[in-house]
Design a protein around this motif. Structure first.
Motif, PDB file in Angstrom:
ATOM      1  N   CYS A   1       0.832  -1.207   0.000  1.00  0.00           N
ATOM      2  CA  CYS A   1       0.000   0.000   0.000  1.00  0.00           C
ATOM      3  C   CYS A   1       0.867   1.257   0.000  1.00  0.00           C
ATOM      4  CB  CYS A   1      -0.921  -0.019   1.209  1.00  0.00           C
ATOM      5  SG  CYS A   1      -2.025   1.405   1.317  1.00  0.00           S
ATOM      6  N   LEU A   2       1.940   1.235   0.780  1.00  0.00           N
ATOM      7  CA  LEU A   2       2.825   2.391   0.876  1.00  0.00           C
ATOM      8  C   LEU A   2       3.467   2.728  -0.467  1.00  0.00           C
ATOM      9  CD1 LEU A   2       3.982   4.471   2.848  1.00  0.00           C
ATOM     10  CD2 LEU A   2       5.856   2.867   3.320  1.00  0.00           C
ATOM     11  N   ALA A   3       3.653   1.731  -1.320  1.00  0.00           N
ATOM     12  CA  ALA A   3       4.254   1.973  -2.632  1.00  0.00           C
ATOM     13  C   ALA A   3       3.417   2.944  -3.469  1.00  0.00           C
ATOM     14  CB  ALA A   3       4.423   0.655  -3.387  1.00  0.00           C
ATOM     15  N   GLY A   4       2.106   2.972  -3.204  1.00  0.00           N
ATOM     16  CA  GLY A   4       1.243   3.885  -3.933  1.00  0.00           C
ATOM     17  C   GLY A   4       1.492   5.344  -3.618  1.00  0.00           C
ATOM     18  N   LEU A   5       2.260   5.607  -2.562  1.00  0.00           N
ATOM     19  CA  LEU A   5       2.575   6.986  -2.197  1.00  0.00           C
ATOM     20  C   LEU A   5       3.925   7.441  -2.748  1.00  0.00           C
ATOM     21  CD1 LEU A   5       1.441   6.912   1.556  1.00  0.00           C
ATOM     22  CD2 LEU A   5       0.122   7.649  -0.447  1.00  0.00           C
ATOM     23  N   CYS A   6       4.657   6.549  -3.381  1.00  0.00           N
ATOM     24  CA  CYS A   6       5.984   6.877  -3.907  1.00  0.00           C
ATOM     25  C   CYS A   6       5.876   7.649  -5.220  1.00  0.00           C
ATOM     26  CB  CYS A   6       6.803   5.608  -4.120  1.00  0.00           C
ATOM     27  SG  CYS A   6       7.123   4.677  -2.613  1.00  0.00           S
ATOM     28  N   SER A   7       6.880   8.486  -5.477  1.00  0.00           N
ATOM     29  CA  SER A   7       6.854   9.304  -6.696  1.00  0.00           C
ATOM     30  C   SER A   7       8.188   9.329  -7.426  1.00  0.00           C
ATOM     31  CB  SER A   7       6.442  10.744  -6.352  1.00  0.00           C
ATOM     32  OG  SER A   7       5.133  10.783  -5.809  1.00  0.00           O
ATOM     33  N   SER A   8       9.169   8.542  -6.973  1.00  0.00           N
ATOM     34  CA  SER A   8      10.471   8.531  -7.634  1.00  0.00           C
ATOM     35  C   SER A   8      11.161   7.199  -7.393  1.00  0.00           C
ATOM     36  CB  SER A   8      11.350   9.668  -7.098  1.00  0.00           C
ATOM     37  OG  SER A   8      11.746   9.411  -5.762  1.00  0.00           O
ATOM     38  N   PHE A   9      12.206   6.963  -8.145  1.00  0.00           N
ATOM     39  CA  PHE A   9      12.987   5.735  -8.002  1.00  0.00           C
ATOM     40  C   PHE A   9      13.504   5.583  -6.575  1.00  0.00           C
ATOM     41  CE2 PHE A   9      17.269   3.896  -7.892  1.00  0.00           C
ATOM     42  CZ  PHE A   9      17.017   2.621  -8.379  1.00  0.00           C
ATOM     43  N   TRP A  10      14.038   6.644  -5.993  1.00  0.00           N
ATOM     44  CA  TRP A  10      14.647   6.565  -4.674  1.00  0.00           C
ATOM     45  C   TRP A  10      13.627   6.380  -3.573  1.00  0.00           C
ATOM     46  CZ3 TRP A  10      19.380   5.201  -4.730  1.00  0.00           C
ATOM     47  CH2 TRP A  10      20.211   5.594  -5.781  1.00  0.00           C
ATOM     48  N   GLU A  11      12.380   6.740  -3.809  1.00  0.00           N
ATOM     49  CA  GLU A  11      11.326   6.450  -2.841  1.00  0.00           C
ATOM     50  C   GLU A  11      10.871   4.995  -2.958  1.00  0.00           C
ATOM     51  OE1 GLU A  11       8.233   9.295  -3.445  1.00  0.00           O
ATOM     52  OE2 GLU A  11       9.371  10.972  -2.611  1.00  0.00           O
ATOM     53  N   PHE A  12      10.812   4.510  -4.182  1.00  0.00           N
ATOM     54  CA  PHE A  12      10.405   3.127  -4.403  1.00  0.00           C
ATOM     55  C   PHE A  12      11.417   2.133  -3.843  1.00  0.00           C
ATOM     56  CE2 PHE A  12       7.037   4.036  -7.563  1.00  0.00           C
ATOM     57  CZ  PHE A  12       6.154   3.032  -7.222  1.00  0.00           C
ATOM     58  N   LEU A  13      12.698   2.467  -3.900  1.00  0.00           N
ATOM     59  CA  LEU A  13      13.762   1.518  -3.572  1.00  0.00           C
ATOM     60  C   LEU A  13      13.612   0.917  -2.169  1.00  0.00           C
ATOM     61  CD1 LEU A  13      16.267   0.454  -5.111  1.00  0.00           C
ATOM     62  CD2 LEU A  13      17.626   2.090  -3.804  1.00  0.00           C
ATOM     63  N   PRO A  14      13.529   1.727  -1.091  1.00  0.00           N
ATOM     64  CA  PRO A  14      13.383   1.112   0.245  1.00  0.00           C
ATOM     65  C   PRO A  14      12.042   0.421   0.445  1.00  0.00           C
ATOM     66  CG  PRO A  14      13.181   3.504   0.392  1.00  0.00           C
ATOM     67  CD  PRO A  14      13.631   3.200  -0.998  1.00  0.00           C
TER      68      PRO A  14
ATOM     69  N   GLY B   1      -3.249  -3.519  -2.213  1.00  0.00           N
ATOM     70  CA  GLY B   1      -2.385  -4.432  -1.475  1.00  0.00           C
ATOM     71  C   GLY B   1      -2.739  -4.622  -0.011  1.00  0.00           C
ATOM     72  N   LEU B   2      -3.648  -3.826   0.515  1.00  0.00           N
ATOM     73  CA  LEU B   2      -4.077  -3.994   1.906  1.00  0.00           C
ATOM     74  C   LEU B   2      -4.968  -5.223   2.114  1.00  0.00           C
ATOM     75  CD1 LEU B   2      -4.885  -0.351   3.069  1.00  0.00           C
ATOM     76  CD2 LEU B   2      -3.083  -1.840   3.941  1.00  0.00           C
ATOM     77  N   LEU B   3      -5.482  -5.799   1.038  1.00  0.00           N
ATOM     78  CA  LEU B   3      -6.420  -6.919   1.148  1.00  0.00           C
ATOM     79  C   LEU B   3      -5.902  -8.099   1.977  1.00  0.00           C
ATOM     80  CD1 LEU B   3      -8.005  -7.105  -2.434  1.00  0.00           C
ATOM     81  CD2 LEU B   3      -9.105  -6.394  -0.307  1.00  0.00           C
ATOM     82  N   PRO B   4      -4.614  -8.484   1.874  1.00  0.00           N
ATOM     83  CA  PRO B   4      -4.162  -9.644   2.654  1.00  0.00           C
ATOM     84  C   PRO B   4      -4.349  -9.505   4.158  1.00  0.00           C
ATOM     85  CG  PRO B   4      -2.562  -9.116   0.959  1.00  0.00           C
ATOM     86  CD  PRO B   4      -3.569  -8.014   0.962  1.00  0.00           C
ATOM     87  N   ALA B   5      -4.462  -8.290   4.660  1.00  0.00           N
ATOM     88  CA  ALA B   5      -4.605  -8.101   6.103  1.00  0.00           C
ATOM     89  C   ALA B   5      -5.842  -8.818   6.653  1.00  0.00           C
ATOM     90  CB  ALA B   5      -4.677  -6.611   6.430  1.00  0.00           C
TER      91      ALA B   5
END
Length: 434
Positions: free
Chosen positions: A95-108, A179-183
């Motif tokens: 779910c958090l990946a949906g808040l990313c806006s660049s390569f360096w945010e996606f990486l961690p 992606g929150l569905l598995p919870a």
């Protein structure tokens, strides 16, 4: 009405089966969202092929660390508790990946998502391997891995729906939020699934101090090294096709989104069927021989798929076979590794071999991304995938056989002290269809 091996399972075995299948399905859905979104992210966020390959690889590196770490925790605190935690972990970071806006945010974020996915896959595989009777273990444990295909199918089905309702620059973020569905699976696991009897029995005995290095001791070193090489080759080839197939469809074959979804659907059907076929074969001829058969077939399919001038009809048929052999190979690893270790270090050993196999295999998607700039994407995919399968083939020839081992014994049945080749005692009762 009898449904093959499923009808022979006890109520507890059935609940455990659905918990493991559900966990693998929903975590698969989360992990495949990225592969499906890769072409969109390359456009919207201006990512290069190398960037995309690195994001694919860093998640797999995370899964390597997560699988071994979760295995150690599962040997210490139990399979069920650790499985619950890993499912929640994957849901949160997808779910958090949906808040990313660049390569360096996606990486961690991708790295942390991988930690949870690797952990759930290992712990769920060990749990189902311990819960199922030996004569059915191969086909039941392998069939759990079909959840990968189901999860992929869910994400593939949802993708055109989300993109039909929302503009592209918002739709990809909403897609990750799914992606929150598995919870929601946690309630089922918490209420209805008991801890593994093998772990409970081992936990009631006087326990040795936890030694993460025991799997590298003289008794287990050979098994650990061979199993890790086998997993590296199988996952390396699989990750190349999983990571790059959607991009290959869009950018090399020039298929629109709708057509790409159709071709990938055929591949997913193969991934769904492959574990069932592999499981039955492995229960009859042993895990190692089944690996050899599937690796040889997969290498042939990939060779034609990436090097031969084939038409779309042939591509469709090969996609089915590609998914079947790929799914079958991946489904066989967890149960084969679980049978090779005693209970007190089973999740540790299986976790290390599976997870570091994922880690070493994770180099391949990035390598294809870099190599494709010089030799083209189809050639790079073919060369690196076939090389990976060749490495796995050699390892499978050396793999000790513990097919149908008694999971409650200190030294699994069928594996001699020191990791020598198995005797035939375990295989004698395997393959008896109820």
């Amino acid at each position: 009405m009898r449904l093959g091996w499923y009808s022979a399972l006890t109520p507890t075995e059935k609940r455990t089966y659905w918990a493991c299948f559900g966990g693998f399905t929903l975590d698969s859905m989360d992990s495949t969202i990225y592969a499906l979104m890769m072409p969109v992210l390359m456009t919207v966020l201006a990512l290069t092929k190398s960037d995309a390959g690195l994001l694919g690889s860093v998640s797999l590196i995370g899964s390597a660390l997560g699988g071994w770490g979760a295995g150690l925790l599962a040997d210490r605190y139990g399979r069920i508790k650790v499985m619950q935690g890993t499912v929640l972990w994957v849901a949160a970071f997808t779910c958090l990946a949906g808040l990313c806006s660049s390569f360096w945010e996606f990486l961690p974020v991708r790295f942390l998502q991988g930690i949870g996915y690797g952990g759930e896959a290992v712990v769920g595989a060990v749990l189902i391997s311990e819960a199922i009777t030996p004569a059915l273990r191969g086909r039941v444990a392998a069939s759990v891995q079909s959840g990968y295909a189901v999860g992929y199918a869910i994400s593939l089905t949802l993708m055109p729906v989300v993109f039909a309702w929302l503009p592209e620059h918002i739709a990809w973020r909403a897609f990750f939020a799914i992606g929150l569905l598995p919870a929601f699976l946690i309630w089922f696991i918490r209420r209805l699934v008991p801890e593994s009897a093998a772990f409970t029995q081992a936990a009631s005995q006087p326990r040795k101090k936890l030694d993460i290095k025991e799997i590298f001791g003289a008794q287990h070193r050979r098994v650990t090294l061979i199993s890790t090489v086998l997993a590296s080759g199988i996952f390396g080839g699989a990750y190349i096709m999983i990571t790059w197939l959607p991009t290959y469809m869009r950018m090399v074959l020039n298929l629109p989104v709708a057509s790409t979804s159709g071709y990938l659907a055929v591949n997913i059907i193969g991934s769904l069927l492959g574990p069932f076929v592999y499981g039955r074969i492995s229960d009859h001829i042993s895990r190692g021989k089944a690996f050899l058969l599937f690796l040889l077939c997969q290498a042939c399919v990939v060779s034609v798929y990436t090097f031969a001038p084939i038409n779309m009809t042939v591509t469709l048929g090969l996609g089915l076979l590609l998914g079947a052999f790929q799914g079958g190979l991946a489904s066989g690893l967890p149960v084969a590794f679980a049978e090779l270790y005693p209970t007190r270090i089973r999740a540790n050993g299986a976790g290390f071999c599976t997870s570091f196999g994922r880690g070493f295999g994770s180099i391949m998607p990035a390598a294809v991304g870099f190599a494709s700039t010089a030799m083209g994407l189809p050639t790079a995919m073919g060369v690196f995938a076939i090389s990976s399968y060749a490495i796995a083939f050699v390892a499978a020839l050396c793999l000790p056989d513990a097919t149908g081992a008694d999971m409650t014994e200190e030294h699994p049945q069928g594996v001699r002290h020191g990791g020598e080749s198995a005797d035939s005692s375990a295989a004698g009762h395997v393959g008896q269809t109820p």
